[in-house]
Scaffold this motif. Structure first.
Motif, PDB file in Angstrom:
ATOM      1  N   ASN A 179     -25.448  -3.008 -34.008  1.00 25.88           N
ATOM      2  CA  ASN A 179     -26.428  -1.996 -33.839  1.00 25.88           C
ATOM      3  C   ASN A 179     -27.408  -2.430 -35.104  1.00 25.88           C
ATOM      4  O   ASN A 179     -27.678  -3.043 -36.163  1.00 25.88           O
ATOM      5  CB  ASN A 179     -26.039  -0.579 -33.895  1.00 25.88           C
ATOM      6  N   ALA A 180     -28.535  -1.674 -34.929  1.00 29.76           N
ATOM      7  CA  ALA A 180     -29.964  -1.987 -35.687  1.00 29.76           C
ATOM      8  C   ALA A 180     -29.373  -1.570 -37.125  1.00 29.76           C
ATOM      9  O   ALA A 180     -29.865  -2.013 -38.143  1.00 29.76           O
ATOM     10  CB  ALA A 180     -30.938  -1.048 -35.299  1.00 29.76           C
ATOM     11  N   ASP A 181     -28.703  -0.404 -37.312  1.00 29.44           N
ATOM     12  CA  ASP A 181     -28.316   0.035 -38.582  1.00 29.44           C
ATOM     13  C   ASP A 181     -27.551  -1.028 -39.513  1.00 29.44           C
ATOM     14  O   ASP A 181     -27.753  -1.264 -40.543  1.00 29.44           O
ATOM     15  CB  ASP A 181     -27.810   1.168 -38.740  1.00 29.44           C
ATOM     16  N   GLU A 182     -26.564  -1.384 -38.750  1.00 28.59           N
ATOM     17  CA  GLU A 182     -25.461  -2.477 -39.215  1.00 28.59           C
ATOM     18  C   GLU A 182     -26.290  -3.788 -39.663  1.00 28.59           C
ATOM     19  O   GLU A 182     -26.216  -4.368 -40.541  1.00 28.59           O
ATOM     20  CB  GLU A 182     -24.548  -2.757 -38.245  1.00 28.59           C
ATOM     21  N   ARG A 183     -27.187  -4.022 -38.637  1.00 30.62           N
ATOM     22  CA  ARG A 183     -28.124  -5.394 -38.845  1.00 30.62           C
ATOM     23  C   ARG A 183     -29.011  -5.184 -40.146  1.00 30.62           C
ATOM     24  O   ARG A 183     -29.212  -6.097 -40.939  1.00 30.62           O
ATOM     25  CB  ARG A 183     -28.754  -5.730 -37.627  1.00 30.62           C
ATOM     26  N   ARG A 184     -29.646  -4.055 -40.381  1.00 31.43           N
ATOM     27  CA  ARG A 184     -30.377  -3.611 -41.548  1.00 31.43           C
ATOM     28  C   ARG A 184     -29.575  -3.879 -42.546  1.00 31.43           C
ATOM     29  O   ARG A 184     -30.048  -4.206 -43.690  1.00 31.43           O
ATOM     30  CB  ARG A 184     -31.168  -2.323 -41.409  1.00 31.43           C
ATOM     31  N   ASN A 228     -39.127  -6.934 -39.576  1.00 33.91           N
ATOM     32  CA  ASN A 228     -39.018  -5.740 -39.205  1.00 33.91           C
ATOM     33  C   ASN A 228     -37.772  -4.866 -39.901  1.00 33.91           C
ATOM     34  O   ASN A 228     -38.297  -3.697 -40.164  1.00 33.91           O
ATOM     35  CB  ASN A 228     -39.187  -5.504 -37.580  1.00 33.91           C
ATOM     36  N   ASP A 229     -36.634  -5.351 -39.898  1.00 31.58           N
ATOM     37  CA  ASP A 229     -35.893  -4.533 -40.763  1.00 31.58           C
ATOM     38  C   ASP A 229     -36.237  -4.484 -42.338  1.00 31.58           C
ATOM     39  O   ASP A 229     -35.514  -3.436 -42.774  1.00 31.58           O
ATOM     40  CB  ASP A 229     -34.468  -5.487 -40.523  1.00 31.58           C
ATOM     41  N   MET A 230     -36.623  -5.489 -42.736  1.00 28.04           N
ATOM     42  CA  MET A 230     -37.308  -5.364 -44.246  1.00 28.04           C
ATOM     43  C   MET A 230     -38.310  -4.206 -44.263  1.00 28.04           C
ATOM     44  O   MET A 230     -38.142  -3.503 -45.289  1.00 28.04           O
ATOM     45  CB  MET A 230     -37.714  -6.712 -44.834  1.00 28.04           C
ATOM     46  N   ALA A 231     -38.931  -4.270 -43.120  1.00 32.08           N
ATOM     47  CA  ALA A 231     -40.018  -3.047 -43.338  1.00 32.08           C
ATOM     48  C   ALA A 231     -39.393  -1.842 -43.223  1.00 32.08           C
ATOM     49  O   ALA A 231     -39.741  -0.895 -44.119  1.00 32.08           O
ATOM     50  CB  ALA A 231     -41.068  -3.470 -42.175  1.00 32.08           C
ATOM     51  N   SER A 232     -38.517  -1.697 -42.357  1.00 30.49           N
ATOM     52  CA  SER A 232     -37.803  -0.535 -42.400  1.00 30.49           C
ATOM     53  C   SER A 232     -36.870  -0.246 -43.853  1.00 30.49           C
ATOM     54  O   SER A 232     -36.977   0.975 -44.170  1.00 30.49           O
ATOM     55  CB  SER A 232     -36.764  -0.427 -41.126  1.00 30.49           C
ATOM     56  N   LEU A 233     -36.479  -1.092 -44.261  1.00 31.31           N
ATOM     57  CA  LEU A 233     -35.550  -0.812 -45.458  1.00 31.31           C
ATOM     58  C   LEU A 233     -36.362  -0.516 -46.625  1.00 31.31           C
ATOM     59  O   LEU A 233     -36.386   0.203 -47.519  1.00 31.31           O
ATOM     60  CB  LEU A 233     -35.018  -2.168 -45.957  1.00 31.31           C
ATOM     61  N   GLU A 234     -37.728  -1.323 -46.578  1.00 32.25           N
ATOM     62  CA  GLU A 234     -38.683  -0.848 -47.845  1.00 32.25           C
ATOM     63  C   GLU A 234     -39.260   0.620 -47.412  1.00 32.25           C
ATOM     64  O   GLU A 234     -39.263   1.295 -48.493  1.00 32.25           O
ATOM     65  CB  GLU A 234     -39.906  -1.921 -47.799  1.00 32.25           C
ATOM     66  N   GLU A 235     -39.461   0.963 -46.402  1.00 27.64           N
ATOM     67  CA  GLU A 235     -40.058   2.343 -45.887  1.00 27.64           C
ATOM     68  C   GLU A 235     -38.983   3.602 -46.352  1.00 27.64           C
ATOM     69  O   GLU A 235     -39.516   4.640 -46.877  1.00 27.64           O
ATOM     70  CB  GLU A 235     -40.371   2.477 -44.315  1.00 27.64           C
ATOM     71  N   ASP A 236     -37.501   2.934 -46.305  1.00 27.28           N
ATOM     72  CA  ASP A 236     -36.600   4.022 -46.899  1.00 27.28           C
ATOM     73  C   ASP A 236     -36.180   3.877 -48.157  1.00 27.28           C
ATOM     74  O   ASP A 236     -35.384   4.567 -48.682  1.00 27.28           O
ATOM     75  CB  ASP A 236     -35.575   3.615 -45.984  1.00 27.28           C
ATOM     76  N   GLY A 237     -36.787   2.819 -49.137  1.00 25.60           N
ATOM     77  CA  GLY A 237     -36.617   2.746 -50.429  1.00 25.60           C
ATOM     78  C   GLY A 237     -35.604   1.981 -50.833  1.00 25.60           C
ATOM     79  O   GLY A 237     -35.131   2.225 -52.005  1.00 25.60           O
ATOM     80  N   TYR A 238     -35.027   1.058 -49.826  1.00 29.99           N
ATOM     81  CA  TYR A 238     -33.905   0.293 -50.280  1.00 29.99           C
ATOM     82  C   TYR A 238     -34.570  -0.914 -50.896  1.00 29.99           C
ATOM     83  O   TYR A 238     -33.745  -1.668 -51.692  1.00 29.99           O
ATOM     84  CB  TYR A 238     -33.202  -0.176 -49.209  1.00 29.99           C
ATOM     85  N   ILE A 239     -35.525  -1.512 -50.608  1.00 31.87           N
ATOM     86  CA  ILE A 239     -36.242  -2.579 -51.137  1.00 31.87           C
ATOM     87  C   ILE A 239     -37.574  -2.661 -51.488  1.00 31.87           C
ATOM     88  O   ILE A 239     -38.215  -1.347 -51.157  1.00 31.87           O
ATOM     89  CB  ILE A 239     -35.982  -3.793 -50.249  1.00 31.87           C
ATOM     90  N   GLN A 240     -38.099  -3.517 -52.256  1.00 31.65           N
ATOM     91  CA  GLN A 240     -39.677  -3.198 -52.538  1.00 31.65           C
ATOM     92  C   GLN A 240     -39.992  -4.730 -52.589  1.00 31.65           C
ATOM     93  O   GLN A 240     -39.423  -5.657 -52.866  1.00 31.65           O
ATOM     94  CB  GLN A 240     -39.696  -2.598 -53.986  1.00 31.65           C
ATOM     95  N   GLN A 241     -41.552  -4.709 -52.540  1.00 33.11           N
ATOM     96  CA  GLN A 241     -42.268  -5.940 -52.658  1.00 33.11           C
ATOM     97  C   GLN A 241     -42.824  -5.816 -54.040  1.00 33.11           C
ATOM     98  O   GLN A 241     -43.725  -5.107 -54.280  1.00 33.11           O
ATOM     99  CB  GLN A 241     -43.153  -5.985 -51.603  1.00 33.11           C
TER     100      GLN A 241
END
Length: 100
Positions: free
Chosen positions: A3-8, A46-59
């Motif tokens: 699922n998308a959450d597991e893939r992220r 797309n997954d990286m964008a979601s992770l960044e939006e949620d505060g788990y990664i940054q650029q």
């Protein structure tokens, strides 16, 4: 099918692993090349964008890949116990590291 959450989470795991190993921001292309996620670079972006939006990664800057944030490391460590149960000593050592 994952699922998308597991893939992220798998994308986050790949970013943490590569960043810890190389101390360089991680790009989507590198994730696709180094990790067998079975998805395209566009899906990883797309997954990286979601992770960044949620505060788990940054650029760190515009042309860079991504790096984990403290929140991203915390999720990674919290999910480690699902892969391999940690001893009390391992939990204390990781907690101490993250608090320091």
């Amino acid at each position: 099918m994952v699922n998308a959450d597991e893939r992220r989470f798998e994308v986050l795991r790949a970013i943490v692993a590569d960043y810890v190993s190389n101390h360089e921001p991680v790009a989507s292309k590198a994730i696709v090349e180094r990790h067998n996620l079975g998805v395209s670079s566009a899906t990883v972006r797309n997954d990286m964008a979601s992770l960044e939006e949620d505060g788990y990664i940054q650029q760190p800057h515009t042309s860079a890949g991504r790096i984990p944030t403290d929140k991203g490391y915390r999720l990674f460590v919290d999910r480690l116990s699902e892969v391999k149960p940690m001893s009390a000593a391992e939990r204390r050592a990781i907690g101490k590291f993250l608090d320091g």
